[in-house]
Structures are given as C-alpha cells and as structure tokens.
Design a protein around this motif. Structure first.
Motif, PDB file in Angstrom:
ATOM      1  N   UNK A 171     101.814  76.187  13.281  1.00  0.00           N
ATOM      2  CA  UNK A 171     102.341  75.018  13.612  1.00  0.00           C
ATOM      3  C   UNK A 171     101.809  74.337  14.775  1.00  0.00           C
ATOM      4  N   UNK A 172     101.089  73.140  14.529  1.00  0.00           N
ATOM      5  CA  UNK A 172     100.300  72.294  15.471  1.00  0.00           C
ATOM      6  C   UNK A 172      99.740  71.116  14.718  1.00  0.00           C
ATOM      7  N   UNK A 173      99.714  70.151  15.393  1.00  0.00           N
ATOM      8  CA  UNK A 173      99.057  69.082  14.650  1.00  0.00           C
ATOM      9  C   UNK A 173      98.648  67.720  15.919  1.00  0.00           C
ATOM     10  N   UNK A 174      98.093  67.016  15.640  1.00  0.00           N
ATOM     11  CA  UNK A 174      97.552  65.787  16.644  1.00  0.00           C
ATOM     12  C   UNK A 174      98.518  64.642  16.433  1.00  0.00           C
ATOM     13  N   UNK A 175      98.656  63.908  17.656  1.00  0.00           N
ATOM     14  CA  UNK A 175      99.193  62.704  17.787  1.00  0.00           C
ATOM     15  C   UNK A 175      98.536  61.721  18.589  1.00  0.00           C
ATOM     16  N   UNK A 176      97.872  60.731  17.823  1.00  0.00           N
ATOM     17  CA  UNK A 176      96.948  59.831  18.391  1.00  0.00           C
ATOM     18  C   UNK A 176      97.719  58.354  18.675  1.00  0.00           C
ATOM     19  N   UNK A 177      97.582  57.986  19.898  1.00  0.00           N
ATOM     20  CA  UNK A 177      98.148  56.795  20.362  1.00  0.00           C
ATOM     21  C   UNK A 177      97.055  55.663  20.492  1.00  0.00           C
ATOM     22  N   UNK A 178      97.436  54.298  19.869  1.00  0.00           N
ATOM     23  CA  UNK A 178      96.468  53.102  19.874  1.00  0.00           C
ATOM     24  C   UNK A 178      96.909  52.242  20.852  1.00  0.00           C
ATOM     25  N   UNK A 179      96.101  51.649  21.412  1.00  0.00           N
ATOM     26  CA  UNK A 179      96.362  50.646  22.494  1.00  0.00           C
ATOM     27  C   UNK A 179      95.332  50.003  22.922  1.00  0.00           C
ATOM     28  N   UNK A 180      94.880  48.717  22.473  1.00  0.00           N
ATOM     29  CA  UNK A 180      93.894  47.873  22.460  1.00  0.00           C
ATOM     30  C   UNK A 180      93.452  47.644  24.069  1.00  0.00           C
ATOM     31  N   UNK A 181      94.450  47.672  24.962  1.00  0.00           N
ATOM     32  CA  UNK A 181      94.473  47.276  26.320  1.00  0.00           C
ATOM     33  C   UNK A 181      93.724  48.521  26.948  1.00  0.00           C
ATOM     34  N   UNK A 182      93.834  49.780  26.511  1.00  0.00           N
ATOM     35  CA  UNK A 182      93.213  50.979  27.239  1.00  0.00           C
ATOM     36  C   UNK A 182      92.427  51.626  26.266  1.00  0.00           C
ATOM     37  N   UNK A 183      91.501  50.896  25.450  1.00  0.00           N
ATOM     38  CA  UNK A 183      90.670  51.588  24.642  1.00  0.00           C
ATOM     39  C   UNK A 183      89.473  50.609  24.488  1.00  0.00           C
ATOM     40  N   UNK A 184      88.534  51.043  23.861  1.00  0.00           N
ATOM     41  CA  UNK A 184      87.212  50.135  23.881  1.00  0.00           C
ATOM     42  C   UNK A 184      86.839  49.969  22.480  1.00  0.00           C
TER      43      UNK A 184
END
Length: 501
Positions: A171-184
C-alpha cells in the motif's frame, strides 16, 4: 546419577557448539550483494496517473480502493499483495497548487487502515494518521486545498501499530504537486518518458514465493529483504529516449536505508528533495535516502549506453552492528538505464532553480529537543491520550532531533516542511538537506537542528504525528503527537474518528 550428569553435560556441550556455530554464522555471513547478478529483463512499470474528475464545486476528485490481490514479483508465480485500485502499489495522484482536492478512500481489506499524505500541508483531520481509522467496508473522503511548492510526495497507510505490515504488502503511491511558480519549465517534465517515478522497496520471500514478514536475525529495524523492486518491478530496465532523464527517487522501504549511485561512478545532478526543488543544482555521486525520503536527480545519457542505478553501502559505512545487522554493508543493483541509439536533446539545466525563503531562527517562538532511542522519544512511547507538543498557529519553532544510541533512526513530521540549520556534530550540511524536508536520517549518536513554521491550520482536538520512519520503530512506540492551536489555546484531544460510508 552419573548417567544423568553425563547426559546433562552432553546437552550443554551440544548447545554450546550449536550456539557458537550460529553466532559465528551471524557474525561472519557476508552482506547481501546483488551487484552484477540482476538480469534486468523486465521493463520498468510506471504507475498510471490516477483518473480524476471535477465535481459541481470545481474540486478535483480521486478514488482509491485499498484491496488485496496477487502480483508477479519475480518469484515464478503469484505473490499475495495489497494495493490501491489494483493488486500492488497505487496510481500516481497529480494536482496543481491552488486546487481543492477530494480523495474517496474505500477500505476493502479485512482490517482498519488509513491513508497518510506524506509531506502534504493539510488540516489534521485530513492527514490520515492513526486518529483517522477507516473501518473495513467504509469510505473516508479527506479534502483540502493544495497549497505548497511543486514537489514529489507520497501516500501510504498509517494505522496504529500496523503501518509496517500494510506498507510492506504494497500500500503506497506517489502524489505529485505541480506549481509553475516553484518549478522550472526547462527541466524534464513528460511523465513516464523523461520524468519517471522510481519507488524503491526491498522484499524478502519465503520458499513458496510469498512475502516474508520476519525480521532479519539480529536486526533492530525490521524487515530487510534480499530482493529490490522498483515500482513493484523485479530486475527493471528503463528505456531512455532523451539526453537527460529525471528520476524521482522515493525510498518506500519499511526499514532499509539506500545509498544511490551510478555503476560507473559518474556524477548525477541533484535538483530536489522532499519538499520540492533546491535553489540550485548540485553535482553529486551519491544520494543516501532513509525510509520515506525523496530526491529528484537528473542523469545525463549518451546514445546507446547502459548504466545501472545502484545502492551501495551506507556512507559512512557505520559501526559493526549497523553493517552486520541493519543492512549497512548490503549492495544492490536497482535499475538499468538503457539509452536509445538516438536521443532527443534536453534543454540545459539552469544554474539557478528556485528561490527558497529561509526561515529565521531569531523569530522562533519555541525550541525543543527530541532524543530518539530504543523505541522511545525523550524516554516516552506513543500515547494517544498525551500531547507531546502544543504549537501556536503561525509561529516558527526550532527542534533539535538526535539519535541517542547506535540503531539507525529517522525523523519525520506531519503537516510541515522544515529546513536544516546545522548538524549536531558540527559537520557541513550536505546538498540533499539544503532545501525543504519532512524526513531526515538520524545517524548513530548524531542529529540535526531544524526550523519550521506551523501555518494555516489549528485544531486543538486532532493531533499531527512526529516519529521515526523506520516503520517497525513507529509501530512499537517511537512516535509523538503535537497539536496546533490558536494563540492562547489549549489541547482538547478527541477520541479516534470512525469514517463510515
């Protein structure tokens, strides 16, 4: 009488010889070493992006079902496993900063479970700790606003005294957060192509090809397997089609500490840690990760070449007990990267990534010290009726967290990301710890002073957790509770919450 004494003496001699033999075997057995022995004959499984929909209020809705199943884990047949929306592991959830999300979690297991959003900033009632059990056959629907930088997070169970077992079974999985202001934007971003989740776990199997949940003889940290899976795939390879590939490394093991490096000794580029991108890229040759930690790295590839991601002995190797009993001397081939004959050029990595505002220790409202030893924190085991720290909303605190003995530990805190101020041994803070963190390895007799800000949510009745992320340690009591209150508030702990359908 003489016959009785002779037999007793004979038994004593036999037991002494056998005991000496077992002791010698334990002390002299070689570490696990799979370097050069992995076939790399299966394409790496990339967890699918979870389907979602928008409800009438504009919230992004996901559905997860925790269930038992069977999976091919390389044992020549089906292995009994647990998973979300499938037989083993779970899909990758992805959401943008500013979105309201809802996750409908249905428990189809035969026991209580929870889902904890590891690294997520959210209200305590939605956090999925042991205070939010989901009973068999019921559904819980946590909801919150995603409000933190772009990052690689993950989700897993957190039930009282059963976390190790449930994570180990799958029981495990990833959760990705997108945010143009803090990504490249120029970094690799195509999920599953040049931006790849790499969830690493070790497993032990019995003679029937089923998961063994017995700890390694002499181990103080739980299950240490002799097989490594990546995204549930044994012996995996990844076909690389671009000159740079971004690996989102997650140590999803329950106990094992990994020390990632490349087989030919080349450096790779460290760009991110638990809470998002670093301020700048760093060329490194090793990335050590304790259970629960993440790192984002870029690997440069040349057309037609192959290179293996490995886990070497911990650096530094640690004391004898760590090397012998806690897996500190083990080595694994983890994942083979196979470059295509022709590679699509990737943009250059910028010298500057993102701005990381630094928290100021002089503004701290409180300073605390936490010593992790045996299965205690500051000499006390977990007690659901006790609040270990009362934190005032919108204040900053400095915590010094130390390993008080020789067994490896880690420190994980819910809700907030912290910054490492210094090591307790006075050595420089490594690049991996220069950004936002929620989990950190506590080497034997060492630790860190960290700073964090508790903003956004106050709830005197529902605690967050802090604990060792060696999951057997957590299950056996190495965990504490804190509540966030409004100025002048006091804790008012409520009973566990049940979540019915």
């Amino acid at each position: 009488m003489r016959k009785f004494l002779f037999r007793g003496l004979l038994v004593l001699v036999v037991l002494t010889v056998v005991g000496a033999g077992v002791g010698a075997w334990v002390l002299l057995r070689p570490p696990i070493d799979t370097v050069g022995d992995v076939a790399f004959d299966r394409a790496l499984a990339v967890p699918p992006l979870a389907e979602s929909r928008l409800d009438q209020d504009g919230r992004r809705v996901f559905d997860l079902r925790a269930r038992a199943g069977q999976a091919d884990l390389g044992q020549g047949g089906a292995t009994e496993t647990w998973g979300y929306n499938g037989d083993h592991l779970g899909p990758t959830l992805r959401a943008k900063r500013g979105e309201q999300v809802v996750v409908n979690i249905t428990n189809e297991l035969g026991e209580d479970t929870t889902v904890h959003w590891h690294g997520m900033h959210l209200p305590a009632k939605m956090d999925g700790g042991p205070h939010q059990p989901i009973r068999p056959g019921t559904t819980f629907a946590p909801h919150w606003k995603v409000d933190q930088p772009a990052a690689t997070l993950w989700y897993h169970p957190h039930p009282h005294e059963r976390t190790e077992k449930q994570v180990y079974r799958g029981l495990a999985g990833m959760f990705l957060i997108d945010d143009p202001a803090t990504d490249v934007a120029s970094l690799p971003h195509e999920y599953g192509v040049d931006d790849v989740p790499v969830m690493v776990q070790d497993k032990a199997f019995d003679d029937d090809g089923q998961l063994s949940e017995n700890g390694r003889f002499g181990s103080e940290i739980g299950i240490l397997g002799d097989s490594v899976l990546v995204n549930g795939t044994p012996g995996p390879y990844l076909d690389v089609t671009t000159s740079l590939v971004r690996l989102r490394l997650l140590n999803a093991a329950t106990a094992r500490f990994f020390n990632f490096q490349l087989s030919d000794g080349r450096p790779f580029t460290l760009i991110g840690s638990d809470g998002g991108l670093l301020d700048r890229p760093h060329q490194v040759q090793r990335v050590p990760l304790s259970p629960g930690e993440r790192a984002e790295v870029l690997v440069a590839m040349r057309p037609g070449e192959r290179v293996v991601l490995r886990s070497g002995p911990q650096a530094p190797d640690g004391d004898f007990a760590t090397r012998r009993f806690q897996g500190g001397g083990d080595k694994f081939d983890v994942l083979e990267l196979r470059a295509a004959a022709t590679l699509k050029p990737s943009p250059a990595v910028p010298a500057k990534l993102v701005d990381i505002p630094r928290l100021n220790p002089s503004t701290a409202a409180d300073a605390r010290e936490m010593t992790f030893s045996t299965r205690d924190i500051n000499g006390r085991k977990m007690d659901h009726r006790r609040v270990d720290a009362v934190v005032t909303k919108d204040t900053t605190e400095v915590w010094t967290v130390v390993n008080g003995h020789g067994t490896p530990h880690s420190f994980h805190i819910h809700d907030v990301q912290f910054q490492v101020l210094r090591r307790t041994d006075g050595q420089p803070v490594p690049p991996l710890l220069s950004g936002w963190k929620d989990t950190v390895h506590l080497p034997a007799h060492e630790g860190y002073t960290v700073i964090m800000r508790f903003s956004g949510f106050a709830d005197p009745a529902t605690p967050y957790m802090f604990h060792c992320h060696v999951l057997r340690h957590e299950d056996e009591g190495m965990m504490g509770q804190f509540v966030v209150v409004e100025p002048g508030g006091q804790p008012q702990l409520a009973a566990h919450h049940d979540h019915g359908g």
